[in-house]
Design an enzyme around this catalytic site. Structure first.
Site, PDB file in Angstrom:
ATOM      1  N   LYS A   1       0.842  -1.202   0.000  1.00  0.00           N
ATOM      2  CA  LYS A   1       0.000   0.000   0.000  1.00  0.00           C
ATOM      3  C   LYS A   1       0.880   1.256   0.000  1.00  0.00           C
ATOM      4  O   LYS A   1       2.084   1.174   0.281  1.00  0.00           O
ATOM      5  CB  LYS A   1      -0.915  -0.006   1.236  1.00  0.00           C
ATOM      6  CG  LYS A   1      -0.170   0.050   2.563  1.00  0.00           C
ATOM      7  CD  LYS A   1      -1.114  -0.144   3.744  1.00  0.00           C
ATOM      8  CE  LYS A   1      -0.358  -0.188   5.056  1.00  0.00           C
ATOM      9  NZ  LYS A   1      -1.237  -0.533   6.191  1.00  0.00           N
TER      10      LYS A   1
ATOM     11  N   TYR B   1      16.708  29.587   7.914  1.00  0.00           N
ATOM     12  CA  TYR B   1      15.503  30.309   8.346  1.00  0.00           C
ATOM     13  C   TYR B   1      15.457  30.416   9.868  1.00  0.00           C
ATOM     14  O   TYR B   1      15.672  29.435  10.580  1.00  0.00           O
ATOM     15  CB  TYR B   1      14.244  29.594   7.874  1.00  0.00           C
ATOM     16  CG  TYR B   1      13.954  29.780   6.403  1.00  0.00           C
ATOM     17  CD1 TYR B   1      13.641  31.043   5.897  1.00  0.00           C
ATOM     18  CD2 TYR B   1      13.998  28.701   5.526  1.00  0.00           C
ATOM     19  CE1 TYR B   1      13.366  31.223   4.545  1.00  0.00           C
ATOM     20  CE2 TYR B   1      13.719  28.863   4.181  1.00  0.00           C
ATOM     21  CZ  TYR B   1      13.397  30.126   3.698  1.00  0.00           C
ATOM     22  OH  TYR B   1      13.129  30.292   2.370  1.00  0.00           O
TER      23      TYR B   1
END
Ligand code: PLP
Length: 361
Positions: free
Chosen positions: A35, A257
Site C-alpha cells: 500500500k 531560516y
C-alpha cells in the site's frame, strides 16, 4: 547535471526481507503489503520484484489495486480497508481482488449483488485496536453468515495488533488481543491472519496462517527494541543527495531560516540539495545525523523546502560534490526518525514524487 537528490532502492534486499518473513511461519502463508506506493518505494517495481515469492499482495484501496492490475500483475490483491462504495464490488469480483469486510453494511451489500465471480473476504475483527472491525461478540455470527453467501468463495479472519511493537508490555497485550477472538475461530479449519511486521518479528503466538508484513519488507524494524530477527533485516531505501555549496561562517552566525543554528565556533557549512519538498522532515531536530562521504555529521539549522545545511567543520575533505546519505544503507531510518519525532514508516512514505527512485539488484 541533474539535481542529485535520489532514493536508491535495493530490490535484492526486499526479496531477502520477504524471505525472512516467510521463513518465520513455514506452515503459514505470507502476503506482501505494498500500500501507499509500497511505503514510498514504488508499488509496481516492488510487486514485480516479489511476483515470484509472494502469492498475494495487499493495498489500501481499489485505486491502488487497479494500478497494479493495469501493470500486468495477475496475483490476488487484498484491499485491507475493504471497499468504500458498494459499486466497487463488481470490480473486485471481476478483477479477482480480495476484500476486507469490517461492518455489517458491507455484508448486506455483498448479499444483495449478483457477482460474476464469488470473492474472497477477509473478515476484520476488532480485538482491541478500536479502529476497524466487528466486535468479537458479533464476529462469529458474521463469519457464518459470510460462509453461507454464494457471493463469497472463502473467508479469512483478520485482526490487527495495537501493541506488537512494544517489547516491554508485548506478551500480555498481544495475547490479550488474540484471546478476544471467538473460540470458534481458533478451531482448525478457520484461516486466521493476525500478524503485521511487529507480530511476525516478536510474537510467536501470531505467526501462524496468513502473515501481513509491510514495513519489514522495506528493511525497517517496527520494534522499540531490536531482536535477533529484526537484526537480520536489510535496508532497502537509501535517500541521498550531494553538497552543492560550502561556506565558512563566524562564531555566533545564524544559519538558515530563523537562524535556528547559531555557530559556537567558526563553522564550515555545507548546503545540500534536499528539503522538505523531497520528504526530508522539516521537524528534524538540530543535530540529526547525516553521512557525508560515509562519515557521520549532523544537520544544522532548519530544513528548507529544497535545501538543508550540514556541518562540515570536522570533515575537511568534504566539499561541493560530496555524497550525503540521509538514511538507508549506512544510517538507519529508525535512528533518523527518532530525531524527527516520527517513525520510519512516515519517512519512507513521505519521500515525494520529485525524488527519482533508482532501482538496482
Ligand atoms: C499496513 C497494514 C499492515 C502492515 O503493517 P506493518 O506494520 O507495516 O507490517 C498489516 N495489516 C494491515 C491491516 C495493515 O493496514
Amino acid at each position: 547535471m541533474a539535481r542529485p537528490a535520489v532514493a536508491e532502492i535495493n530490490l535484492a534486499n526486499i526479496r531477502a526481507n520477504f524471505q525472512l518473513a516467510a521463513s518465520m511461519a513455514p506452515n503459514g502463508k505470507t502476503l506482501a503489503v505494498v500500500k501507499a506506493n509500497a511505503y514510498g518505494h514504488g508499488a509496481l517495481e516492488v510487486a514485480e520484484c516479489l511476483a515470484r515469492d509472494a502469492e498475494v499482495f495487499a493495498v489500501a484501496s481499489i485505486e491502488e489495486a487497479m494500478t497494479l492490475r493495469a501493470s500486468g500483475l495477475r496475483h490476488p490483491i487484498l484491499l485491507l480497508e475493504g471497499f468504500f462504495e458498494d459499486s466497487e464490488l463488481e470490480i473486485i469480483s471481476r478483477e479477482g481482488f480480495w476484500t476486507a469486510v469490517h461492518r455489517q453494511e458491507q455484508v448486506d451489500a455483498l448479499r444483495q449483488l449478483s457477482l460474476s465471480n464469488p470473492v474472497t473476504v477477509w473478515l476484520k475483527v476488532d480485538t482491541g485496536m478500536h479502529r476497524l472491525g466487528f466486535s468479537p461478540e458479533h464476529a462469529a455470527g458474521v463469519y457464518l453468515e459470510l460462509k453461507r453467501l454464494p457471493q463469497v468463495s472463502n473467508v479469512v479472519v483478520m485482526t490487527h495488533l495495537a501493541n506488537a511493537d512494544d517489547c516491554s508490555t508485548q506478551g500480555v497485550l498481544v495475547e490479550a488481543q488474540v484471546s478476544r477472538l471467538p473460540a470458534s475461530f481458533l478451531e482448525s479449519g478457520v484461516e486466521l491472519s493476525l500478524a503485521n511486521s511487529a507480530g511476525i518479528l516478536a510474537h510467536e503466538v501470531v505467526r501462524a496462517h496468513w502473515q501481513r508484513p509491510g514495513i519489514m519488507l522495506y528493511g525497517a524494524s517496527p520494534l522499540a527494541k531490536a531482536n535477533p530477527f529484526s537484526e537480520q533485516l536489510r535496508p532497502v531505501m537509501t535517500l541521498k543527495s550531494k553538497v552543492i555549496a560550502v561556506r565558512w561562517v563566524g562564531q555566533r552566525a545564524g544559519v538558515g531560516y530563523g537562524g535556528r543554528f547559531v555557530a559556537e565556533r567558526p563553522t564550515r557549512i555545507g548546503t545540500v540539495a534536499m528539503g522538505y519538498a523531497d520528504g526530508y522532515p522539516r521537524q528534524a531536530a538540530e543535530g540529526t545525523p547525516v553521512l557525508i562521504d560515509g562519515q557521520r555529521s549532523k544537520l544544522v539549522g532548519r530544513v528548507s523546502m529544497d535545501m538543508l545545511t550540514v556541518d562540515l567543520t570536522d570533515l575537511p575533505e568534504a566539499g561541493v560534490g560530496s555524497d550525503v546519505e540521509f538514511w538507508g544503507e549506512s544510517l538507519s531510518a529508525n535512528e533518523v526518525a527518532a530525531y524527527c519525532d516520527t517513525i520510519a514508516y512516515h519517512l519512507f512514505t513521505g519521500v515525494t514524487q520529485r525524488v527519482p527512485r533508482k532501482y538496482f539488484n
